[in-house]
Design a protein around this motif. Structure first.
Motif, PDB file in Angstrom:
ATOM      1  N   ARG A  21       0.854  -1.189   0.000  1.00  0.00           N
ATOM      2  CA  ARG A  21       0.000   0.000   0.000  1.00  0.00           C
ATOM      3  C   ARG A  21       0.899   1.250   0.000  1.00  0.00           C
ATOM      4  NH1 ARG A  21      -5.339   1.042   1.085  1.00  0.00           N
ATOM      5  NH2 ARG A  21      -5.702  -1.102   1.805  1.00  0.00           N
ATOM      6  N   ASN A  22       0.686   2.111  -1.015  1.00  0.00           N
ATOM      7  CA  ASN A  22       1.428   3.375  -1.148  1.00  0.00           C
ATOM      8  C   ASN A  22       2.946   3.154  -1.075  1.00  0.00           C
ATOM      9  OD1 ASN A  22      -0.906   4.994  -1.421  1.00  0.00           O
ATOM     10  ND2 ASN A  22      -1.190   4.992   0.799  1.00  0.00           N
ATOM     11  N   LEU A  23       3.412   2.211  -1.869  1.00  0.00           N
ATOM     12  CA  LEU A  23       4.836   1.871  -1.888  1.00  0.00           C
ATOM     13  C   LEU A  23       5.538   2.652  -2.998  1.00  0.00           C
ATOM     14  CD1 LEU A  23       7.030  -0.136  -0.729  1.00  0.00           C
ATOM     15  CD2 LEU A  23       6.500  -1.558  -2.713  1.00  0.00           C
ATOM     16  N   PRO A  24       6.574   3.442  -2.669  1.00  0.00           N
ATOM     17  CA  PRO A  24       7.310   4.202  -3.694  1.00  0.00           C
ATOM     18  C   PRO A  24       8.255   3.300  -4.479  1.00  0.00           C
ATOM     19  CG  PRO A  24       8.283   4.586  -1.541  1.00  0.00           C
ATOM     20  CD  PRO A  24       7.065   3.719  -1.306  1.00  0.00           C
ATOM     21  N   ALA A  25       7.685   2.445  -5.310  1.00  0.00           N
ATOM     22  CA  ALA A  25       8.454   1.394  -5.975  1.00  0.00           C
ATOM     23  C   ALA A  25       9.514   1.947  -6.915  1.00  0.00           C
ATOM     24  CB  ALA A  25       7.506   0.471  -6.743  1.00  0.00           C
ATOM     25  N   VAL A  26       9.183   2.985  -7.689  1.00  0.00           N
ATOM     26  CA  VAL A  26      10.142   3.534  -8.651  1.00  0.00           C
ATOM     27  C   VAL A  26      11.346   4.146  -7.937  1.00  0.00           C
ATOM     28  CG1 VAL A  26      10.501   5.396 -10.326  1.00  0.00           C
ATOM     29  CG2 VAL A  26       8.525   3.888 -10.544  1.00  0.00           C
ATOM     30  N   GLU A  27      11.085   4.921  -6.916  1.00  0.00           N
ATOM     31  CA  GLU A  27      12.181   5.569  -6.176  1.00  0.00           C
ATOM     32  C   GLU A  27      13.162   4.532  -5.635  1.00  0.00           C
ATOM     33  OE1 GLU A  27      12.722   7.923  -1.942  1.00  0.00           O
ATOM     34  OE2 GLU A  27      10.852   8.213  -3.054  1.00  0.00           O
ATOM     35  N   ARG A  28      12.634   3.462  -5.061  1.00  0.00           N
ATOM     36  CA  ARG A  28      13.506   2.450  -4.458  1.00  0.00           C
ATOM     37  C   ARG A  28      14.259   1.643  -5.521  1.00  0.00           C
ATOM     38  NH1 ARG A  28      10.256  -0.031   0.784  1.00  0.00           N
ATOM     39  NH2 ARG A  28       9.576   1.964   1.657  1.00  0.00           N
ATOM     40  N   LEU A  29      13.579   1.302  -6.597  1.00  0.00           N
ATOM     41  CA  LEU A  29      14.236   0.510  -7.636  1.00  0.00           C
ATOM     42  C   LEU A  29      15.282   1.323  -8.397  1.00  0.00           C
ATOM     43  CD1 LEU A  29      11.217  -1.576  -8.965  1.00  0.00           C
ATOM     44  CD2 LEU A  29      13.258  -2.475  -7.831  1.00  0.00           C
ATOM     45  N   GLU A  30      14.972   2.579  -8.674  1.00  0.00           N
ATOM     46  CA  GLU A  30      15.953   3.420  -9.370  1.00  0.00           C
ATOM     47  C   GLU A  30      17.195   3.625  -8.518  1.00  0.00           C
ATOM     48  OE1 GLU A  30      13.436   6.136 -12.545  1.00  0.00           O
ATOM     49  OE2 GLU A  30      13.970   7.006 -10.596  1.00  0.00           O
ATOM     50  N   SER A  31      17.007   3.788  -7.225  1.00  0.00           N
ATOM     51  CA  SER A  31      18.142   3.955  -6.323  1.00  0.00           C
ATOM     52  C   SER A  31      18.995   2.688  -6.282  1.00  0.00           C
ATOM     53  CB  SER A  31      17.639   4.283  -4.915  1.00  0.00           C
ATOM     54  OG  SER A  31      18.703   4.341  -3.993  1.00  0.00           O
ATOM     55  N   ARG A  32      18.316   1.554  -6.326  1.00  0.00           N
ATOM     56  CA  ARG A  32      19.024   0.265  -6.260  1.00  0.00           C
ATOM     57  C   ARG A  32      19.712  -0.077  -7.581  1.00  0.00           C
ATOM     58  NH1 ARG A  32      21.050  -3.826  -7.220  1.00  0.00           N
ATOM     59  NH2 ARG A  32      20.738  -5.909  -6.330  1.00  0.00           N
ATOM     60  N   LEU A  33      19.076   0.218  -8.718  1.00  0.00           N
ATOM     61  CA  LEU A  33      19.585  -0.220 -10.018  1.00  0.00           C
ATOM     62  C   LEU A  33      20.397   0.844 -10.751  1.00  0.00           C
ATOM     63  CD1 LEU A  33      16.368  -2.048 -11.254  1.00  0.00           C
ATOM     64  CD2 LEU A  33      18.589  -3.141 -10.877  1.00  0.00           C
ATOM     65  N   ASN A  34      20.179   2.101 -10.377  1.00  0.00           N
ATOM     66  CA  ASN A  34      20.846   3.213 -11.052  1.00  0.00           C
ATOM     67  C   ASN A  34      20.507   3.244 -12.548  1.00  0.00           C
ATOM     68  OD1 ASN A  34      22.451   5.533 -11.085  1.00  0.00           O
ATOM     69  ND2 ASN A  34      24.266   4.386 -11.703  1.00  0.00           N
ATOM     70  N   LEU A  35      19.226   3.041 -12.836  1.00  0.00           N
ATOM     71  CA  LEU A  35      18.740   3.195 -14.209  1.00  0.00           C
ATOM     72  C   LEU A  35      17.262   3.573 -14.146  1.00  0.00           C
ATOM     73  CD1 LEU A  35      16.906   0.432 -15.015  1.00  0.00           C
ATOM     74  CD2 LEU A  35      19.149  -0.561 -15.175  1.00  0.00           C
ATOM     75  N   PRO A  36      16.712   4.162 -15.228  1.00  0.00           N
ATOM     76  CA  PRO A  36      15.311   4.601 -15.212  1.00  0.00           C
ATOM     77  C   PRO A  36      14.351   3.411 -15.062  1.00  0.00           C
ATOM     78  CG  PRO A  36      16.491   5.614 -17.030  1.00  0.00           C
ATOM     79  CD  PRO A  36      17.379   4.543 -16.480  1.00  0.00           C
ATOM     80  N   VAL A  37      13.359   3.580 -14.197  1.00  0.00           N
ATOM     81  CA  VAL A  37      12.368   2.533 -13.952  1.00  0.00           C
ATOM     82  C   VAL A  37      10.973   3.135 -14.120  1.00  0.00           C
ATOM     83  CG1 VAL A  37      11.377   0.956 -12.248  1.00  0.00           C
ATOM     84  CG2 VAL A  37      13.862   1.244 -12.375  1.00  0.00           C
ATOM     85  N   TYR A  38      10.093   2.385 -14.787  1.00  0.00           N
ATOM     86  CA  TYR A  38       8.725   2.833 -15.012  1.00  0.00           C
ATOM     87  C   TYR A  38       7.776   1.710 -14.601  1.00  0.00           C
ATOM     88  CZ  TYR A  38      11.335   6.133 -17.871  1.00  0.00           C
ATOM     89  OH  TYR A  38      12.245   7.068 -18.303  1.00  0.00           O
ATOM     90  N   ILE A  39       6.725   2.056 -13.871  1.00  0.00           N
ATOM     91  CA  ILE A  39       5.773   1.040 -13.419  1.00  0.00           C
ATOM     92  C   ILE A  39       4.381   1.333 -13.966  1.00  0.00           C
ATOM     93  CG2 ILE A  39       7.064   0.569 -11.302  1.00  0.00           C
ATOM     94  CD1 ILE A  39       4.861   2.136  -9.771  1.00  0.00           C
ATOM     95  N   ASP A  40       3.584   0.284 -14.041  1.00  0.00           N
ATOM     96  CA  ASP A  40       2.184   0.423 -14.409  1.00  0.00           C
ATOM     97  C   ASP A  40       1.458  -0.830 -13.938  1.00  0.00           C
ATOM     98  OD1 ASP A  40      -0.209   1.358 -15.497  1.00  0.00           O
ATOM     99  OD2 ASP A  40       0.756   2.101 -17.299  1.00  0.00           O
ATOM    100  N   ASN A  41       0.142  -0.823 -14.058  1.00  0.00           N
ATOM    101  CA  ASN A  41      -0.654  -1.989 -13.726  1.00  0.00           C
ATOM    102  C   ASN A  41      -0.293  -3.139 -14.668  1.00  0.00           C
ATOM    103  OD1 ASN A  41      -3.375  -3.411 -14.787  1.00  0.00           O
ATOM    104  ND2 ASN A  41      -3.411  -3.227 -12.565  1.00  0.00           N
ATOM    105  N   ASP A  42      -0.230  -4.349 -14.138  1.00  0.00           N
ATOM    106  CA  ASP A  42       0.225  -5.492 -14.934  1.00  0.00           C
ATOM    107  C   ASP A  42      -0.699  -5.836 -16.097  1.00  0.00           C
ATOM    108  OD1 ASP A  42      -1.759  -6.346 -13.163  1.00  0.00           O
ATOM    109  OD2 ASP A  42      -0.821  -8.286 -12.764  1.00  0.00           O
ATOM    110  N   VAL A  43      -1.998  -5.612 -15.933  1.00  0.00           N
ATOM    111  CA  VAL A  43      -2.909  -5.887 -17.049  1.00  0.00           C
ATOM    112  C   VAL A  43      -2.696  -4.871 -18.168  1.00  0.00           C
ATOM    113  CG1 VAL A  43      -5.334  -5.994 -17.771  1.00  0.00           C
ATOM    114  CG2 VAL A  43      -4.615  -7.031 -15.603  1.00  0.00           C
ATOM    115  N   ARG A  44      -2.459  -3.621 -17.805  1.00  0.00           N
ATOM    116  CA  ARG A  44      -2.208  -2.618 -18.844  1.00  0.00           C
ATOM    117  C   ARG A  44      -0.925  -2.941 -19.615  1.00  0.00           C
ATOM    118  NH1 ARG A  44      -4.971   1.600 -15.556  1.00  0.00           N
ATOM    119  NH2 ARG A  44      -3.087   1.947 -14.343  1.00  0.00           N
ATOM    120  N   THR A  45       0.128  -3.333 -18.902  1.00  0.00           N
ATOM    121  CA  THR A  45       1.369  -3.651 -19.622  1.00  0.00           C
ATOM    122  C   THR A  45       1.200  -4.913 -20.460  1.00  0.00           C
ATOM    123  OG1 THR A  45       2.236  -4.778 -17.639  1.00  0.00           O
ATOM    124  CG2 THR A  45       2.894  -2.485 -17.980  1.00  0.00           C
TER     125      THR A  45
END
Length: 327
Positions: free
Chosen positions: A94-118
């Motif tokens: 719930r209200n998880l800043p997934a992009v911020e955490r993944l970008e910090s960990r991977l050092n590359l651009p990350v984009y998220i969306d709903n799995d059905v939309r993707t």
């Protein structure tokens, strides 16, 4: 070689693939989600899988591999602009800043969306919808959801909440839905809904070959694939379940068609595996309820890349977002 990472996150498994700029999946790995370990563990697994996939492909191909950006398809309500997973019930997020955490960990651009939309984006652009302009995709699995792609762009609606087709309340259905409503489409027409109603009917004495296959306590082992198997053996009860599910899906889609006017409807998920068993009653009901001008120009098909669409769509979604960000 430059590639994009596409990650399809489910409650049970995570699939990560490397995709070329032209949409070809060149390497793919799959791992258990283990959502019970918490969001930090799942995010670390996503990051590690992207790194593992890149290293694995480089070793296999002998080419230096560079991941340009990563796209992640997440279940539940997602805010792609803010990069936040608002609510994912099967992950406990719930209200998880997934992009911020993944970008910090991977050092590359990350984009998220709903799995059905993707998933629908991948199938519309690189699967059964390739060459079509206006595509409505629906996934029939544990639940039911949909997405619309117009001229290569996903439609979101207010608060990014478009596509919840499974939560249309259908006349004649009375079961409570976890969403809080009663009689939602997915309480019967989803794969889990069909299985649930089948088990209930068999416990109440309904005659079916399924009772012979799964006597007594073994009934809990029954799956949606067993319904298709019984259907193919002429079991009248299994056929009645799938006919009703297909009819309900067609009726729900008849509400959507006049609103978005697609030229193609793609059925994916477990619904694609059921094939004509589900699509025949779906089409009959849908076509009987829409204007001839819609009916004469509307095609309904199953997904072409059912297994890879989520990975392809997530990666190509990241490509589109990254290229737009660079303009």
């Amino acid at each position: 070689m430059e590639v994009y990472a596409g990650v399809d996150v489910g409650g049970t498994n995570i699939v990560c693939g490397l995709v070329t700029p032209s949409g070809d999946v060149v390497h793919q790995i799959k791992r258990a989600t283990e959502a019970s370990k918490g969001p930090d563990s799942v995010l670390e697994k996503i990051a590690s899988m992207i790194e593992e996939a890149a290293a694995g492909y480089a070793a296999h191909s002998g080419e230096e591999t560079s991941v340009i950006a990563a796209g992640i398809g997440l279940p539940g309500f997602v805010d792609p602009e803010e990069g936040i997973a608002r609510f994912a019930g099967n992950l406990g997020w719930r209200n998880l800043p997934a992009v911020e955490r993944l970008e910090s960990r991977l050092n590359l651009p990350v984009y998220i969306d709903n799995d059905v939309r993707t998933y629908v984006y991948g199938e519309a652009m690189y699967g059964a919808g390739k060459g079509y302009k206006d595509v409505l995709g629906i996934t029939v699995g544990t639940g039911i959801a949909s997405a619309m792609v117009n001229s290569g762009k996903l439609f979101y609606g207010f608060r990014n909440m478009s596509g919840e087709l499974g939560h249309i309340v259908m006349e004649g259905l009375t079961d409570p839905c976890p969403c809080g409503l009663q009689g939602c489409l997915e309480t019967f027409a989803s794969a889990s809904g069909m299985v649930r109603h089948t088990k209930k009917a068999l416990r109440n004495g309904e005659a079916s070959i399924l009772s012979e296959w799964y006597p007594g306590e073994r009934l809990e082992e029954l799956t949606a694939a067993d319904l298709s198997r019984a259907y193919d053996q002429g079991d009248s009860f299994a056929r009645s379940i799938m006919n009703k599910a297909g009819t309900l899906l067609g009726r729900a889609l008849s509400y959507a068609v006049p609103l978005v006017s697609p030229e193609l409807i793609i059925v994916g998920g477990g619904g694609a595996l059921a094939g004509d068993r589900l699509l025949t009653p779906l089409k009959q009901e849908l076509y009987s309820r829409i204007l001839p001008d819609y009916r004469e120009r509307l095609n309904v098909v199953t997904a072409l890349n059912n297994d890879d669409a989520g990975v392809t769509g997530s990666a190509m979604y990241a490509k589109q977002k990254h290229e737009n960000a660079m303009l």
